[in-house]
Design an enzyme around this catalytic site. Structure first.
Site, PDB file in Angstrom:
ATOM      1  N   GLU A  91      21.365   4.457  38.160  1.00 45.87           N
ATOM      2  CA  GLU A  91      20.699   4.713  36.885  1.00 45.87           C
ATOM      3  C   GLU A  91      20.202   3.437  36.227  1.00 45.87           C
ATOM      4  O   GLU A  91      20.781   2.365  36.400  1.00 45.87           O
ATOM      5  CB  GLU A  91      21.660   5.429  35.948  1.00 45.87           C
ATOM      6  CG  GLU A  91      21.911   6.838  36.437  1.00 45.87           C
ATOM      7  CD  GLU A  91      22.958   7.567  35.627  1.00 45.87           C
ATOM      8  OE1 GLU A  91      22.706   8.710  35.259  1.00 45.87           O
ATOM      9  OE2 GLU A  91      24.021   6.989  35.371  1.00 45.87           O
ATOM     10  N   CYS A 104      18.102  -1.868  30.929  1.00 42.96           N
ATOM     11  CA  CYS A 104      19.480  -2.040  31.374  1.00 42.96           C
ATOM     12  C   CYS A 104      19.512  -1.700  32.866  1.00 42.96           C
ATOM     13  O   CYS A 104      19.314  -0.551  33.252  1.00 42.96           O
ATOM     14  CB  CYS A 104      20.360  -1.095  30.554  1.00 42.96           C
ATOM     15  SG  CYS A 104      22.089  -1.172  30.975  1.00 42.96           S
ATOM     16  N   CYS A 111      30.987   0.856  41.316  1.00 42.30           N
ATOM     17  CA  CYS A 111      31.533  -0.437  40.889  1.00 42.30           C
ATOM     18  C   CYS A 111      32.972  -0.549  41.366  1.00 42.30           C
ATOM     19  O   CYS A 111      33.701   0.440  41.381  1.00 42.30           O
ATOM     20  CB  CYS A 111      31.485  -0.533  39.361  1.00 42.30           C
ATOM     21  SG  CYS A 111      32.002  -2.136  38.725  1.00 42.30           S
ATOM     22  N   CYS A 115      37.351  -0.283  35.674  1.00 41.76           N
ATOM     23  CA  CYS A 115      37.787  -0.400  34.277  1.00 41.76           C
ATOM     24  C   CYS A 115      38.141   0.997  33.751  1.00 41.76           C
ATOM     25  O   CYS A 115      37.429   1.969  34.031  1.00 41.76           O
ATOM     26  CB  CYS A 115      36.692  -1.046  33.434  1.00 41.76           C
ATOM     27  SG  CYS A 115      36.322  -2.732  33.982  1.00 41.76           S
ATOM     28  N   CYS A 118      35.450   3.133  31.726  1.00 41.07           N
ATOM     29  CA  CYS A 118      34.048   3.157  32.198  1.00 41.07           C
ATOM     30  C   CYS A 118      33.810   4.274  33.206  1.00 41.07           C
ATOM     31  O   CYS A 118      34.536   4.410  34.194  1.00 41.07           O
ATOM     32  CB  CYS A 118      33.695   1.805  32.809  1.00 41.07           C
ATOM     33  SG  CYS A 118      32.007   1.730  33.406  1.00 41.07           S
ATOM     34  N   CYS A 338      26.389   2.910  26.819  1.00 34.92           N
ATOM     35  CA  CYS A 338      27.255   2.043  27.622  1.00 34.92           C
ATOM     36  C   CYS A 338      28.399   2.822  28.239  1.00 34.92           C
ATOM     37  O   CYS A 338      29.083   3.561  27.549  1.00 34.92           O
ATOM     38  CB  CYS A 338      27.898   0.981  26.753  1.00 34.92           C
ATOM     39  SG  CYS A 338      26.793  -0.241  26.170  1.00 34.92           S
TER      40      CYS A 338
HETATM   41  N1  SAH Z   1      30.407  -4.869  35.004  1.00 29.49           N
HETATM   42  C1  SAH Z   1      29.756  -5.488  33.912  1.00 29.49           C
HETATM   43  C2  SAH Z   1      28.492  -4.764  33.463  1.00 29.49           C
HETATM   44  C3  SAH Z   1      28.537  -3.265  33.281  1.00 29.49           C
HETATM   45  S1  SAH Z   1      29.270  -2.620  31.850  1.00 29.49           S
HETATM   46  C4  SAH Z   1      30.720  -5.695  32.768  1.00 29.49           C
HETATM   47  O1  SAH Z   1      31.860  -5.267  32.876  1.00 29.49           O
HETATM   48  O2  SAH Z   1      30.375  -6.351  31.797  1.00 29.49           O
HETATM   49  C5  SAH Z   1      28.293  -3.065  30.511  1.00 29.49           C
HETATM   50  C6  SAH Z   1      29.036  -2.921  29.177  1.00 29.49           C
HETATM   51  O3  SAH Z   1      29.336  -1.566  28.873  1.00 29.49           O
HETATM   52  C7  SAH Z   1      30.352  -3.658  29.196  1.00 29.49           C
HETATM   53  O4  SAH Z   1      30.611  -4.409  28.069  1.00 29.49           O
HETATM   54  C8  SAH Z   1      31.330  -2.509  29.310  1.00 29.49           C
HETATM   55  O5  SAH Z   1      32.561  -2.911  28.908  1.00 29.49           O
HETATM   56  C9  SAH Z   1      30.674  -1.467  28.422  1.00 29.49           C
HETATM   57  N2  SAH Z   1      31.216  -0.135  28.612  1.00 29.49           N
HETATM   58  C10 SAH Z   1      31.664   0.407  29.746  1.00 29.49           C
HETATM   59  N3  SAH Z   1      32.141   1.660  29.529  1.00 29.49           N
HETATM   60  C11 SAH Z   1      31.980   1.924  28.212  1.00 29.49           C
HETATM   61  C12 SAH Z   1      32.245   3.074  27.387  1.00 29.49           C
HETATM   62  N4  SAH Z   1      32.770   4.195  27.876  1.00 29.49           N
HETATM   63  N5  SAH Z   1      31.912   2.985  26.089  1.00 29.49           N
HETATM   64  C13 SAH Z   1      31.359   1.872  25.575  1.00 29.49           C
HETATM   65  N6  SAH Z   1      31.071   0.768  26.310  1.00 29.49           N
HETATM   66  C14 SAH Z   1      31.381   0.787  27.621  1.00 29.49           C
END
Ligand code: SAH
Length: 353
Positions: A91, A104, A111, A115, A118, A338
């Site tokens: 995406e 973006c 990934c 996390c 995420c 995000c």
């Molecule tokens: N792997 C990289 C880039 C992808 S995530 C990283 O970790 O930075 C991009 C941003 O989206 C990051 O700051 C991540 O923490 C945030 N993010 C991921 N899941 C989210 C969620 N459910 N709600 C809000 N932000 C989120």
């Protein structure tokens, strides 16, 4: 199998031409055609017949195919689901700001970081994207704007905050940046590109040497070891203190900041004490804090704090004189905000939002 034209940066392209005894001036003609004009068919203008034949025989000009487009109904956010040549899907999101767009980009299919907050992480890692698949997301999104919102094809910022950990796919991401930066093509300013990382130190090491001018964003989310371990499992291998050490060694240009992203999760990392710890950790650094209220996705256990709590968190940070922005949630009705990107589940669940 043919190579993709979009895997070549300008220097690679000149080298290919030279190696094959072709006129190297074709490099700027080709970059102008594909990256400035965003033409998606092979260039046959202002270029020698021998070069046309060479590229036709050896290079592929196809781009990731747009599978589905979701346009937000409350703002101008657009989410694209791209289908790659091997059937995998990723995406890309266009985020509107002042009549322009940020894009973006995704850097991996899925990934490996896993996390806890995420949606993408739930997919696991399938594979890295190639440079052409990264660059192709921008070209296709630009062409979609030109066709569907004519006059609005202005993509002025690039953020690697889509699916994947960009520093875990350093070579392809670096080359994509080189293509975006090339004066012969899209000519995006170096300060307009931001790469976001969960804190993958091998990538940060290379960053310092190879792409120090590109903006860095660190997903920080908690200053506390145990909590950060829970949120971002690679914190166990690459702890925050070490990550910050590396980041502090990256030379910054005048007026350049490191962005620290802090996702706010109800009752987990949103207290005044958490804000104080964060302020103390970052005070005095060239830092910019992005507070991201947690965005829910199907099956997620966390919740977003109330507005007041978010504002109080920011107030504490203000006392440390660190510029802090509460990131407005855009595109959440199409699961484009995000952490809501998950090419496997997006469509079937989007009706819930
Ligand atoms: N792997 C990289 C880039 C992808 S995530 C990283 O970790 O930075 C991009 C941003 O989206 C990051 O700051 C991540 O923490 C945030 N993010 C991921 N899941 C989210 C969620 N459910 N709600 C809000 N932000 C989120």
């Amino acid at each position: 199998m043919k190579l993709s034209f979009y895997d070549l940066n300008f220097a690679d392209l000149e080298a290919v031409l030279k190696l094959n005894n072709l006129n190297t001036s074709a490099a700027s003609v080709l970059f102008n055609w594909h990256y400035k004009k965003k033409q998606t068919v092979q260039c046959k203008e202002n270029i020698a017949k021998t070069s046309i034949d060479f590229f036709q025989a050896h290079y592929d000009f196809s781009l990731p195919e747009i599978d589905t487009v979701h346009e937000s109904s409350h703002d101008k956010t657009v989410k694209f689901l791209f289908k790659l040549a091997d059937g995998h899907k990723v995406e890309t999101v266009l985020i509107p700001f002042h009549n322009k767009y940020s894009i973006c980009l995704s850097s991996q299919v899925g990934c490996a970081m896993n996390c806890s907050f995420c949606f993408t992480g739930k997919q696991g890692l399938h594979r890295n994207l190639s440079t052409s698949e990264i660059v192709g997301q921008l070209i296709q999104a630009w062409c979609w704007l030109a066709n569907n919102r004519p006059g609005e094809e202005r993509i002025l910022n690039i953020v690697f905050m889509g699916q994947g950990e960009p520093l875990h796919n350093f070579d392809a991401v670096k080359k994509a940046c080189e293509i975006f930066l090339s004066k012969h093509g899209t000519s995006i300013g170096i300060q307009k590109i931001t790469i976001s990382t969960a804190g993958y130190i091998p990538g940060l090491k290379r960053w310092r040497e190879e792409i120090p001018g590109v903006n860095l964003a660190l997903s920080l989310h908690s200053t506390l070891k145990e909590k950060r371990n829970e949120l971002i499992p690679i914190n166990k291998k690459y702890p925050l203190t070490e990550v910050l050490n590396y980041i502090d060694q990256i030379p910054l240009q005048k007026k350049q900041f490191v962005t620290y992203e802090y996702i706010l999760i109800k009752d987990l990392n949103d207290s005044a004490d958490d804000a104080k710890e964060l302020g103390e950790l970052l005070a005095g650094k060239s830092a910019y804090i992005n507070l991201i209220p947690f965005n829910a996705f199907p099956g997620s256990n966390y919740q977003q704090p109330e507005h007041d709590k978010i504002r109080q968190f920011k107030k504490v940070l203000d006392t440390y004189k660190i510029p802090t922005l509460i990131r407005a949630t855009k595109g959440d009705d199409v699961l484009a905000a995000c952490g809501q990107l998950n090419s496997k589940k997006t469509i079937q669940h989007s009706a819930q939002y």
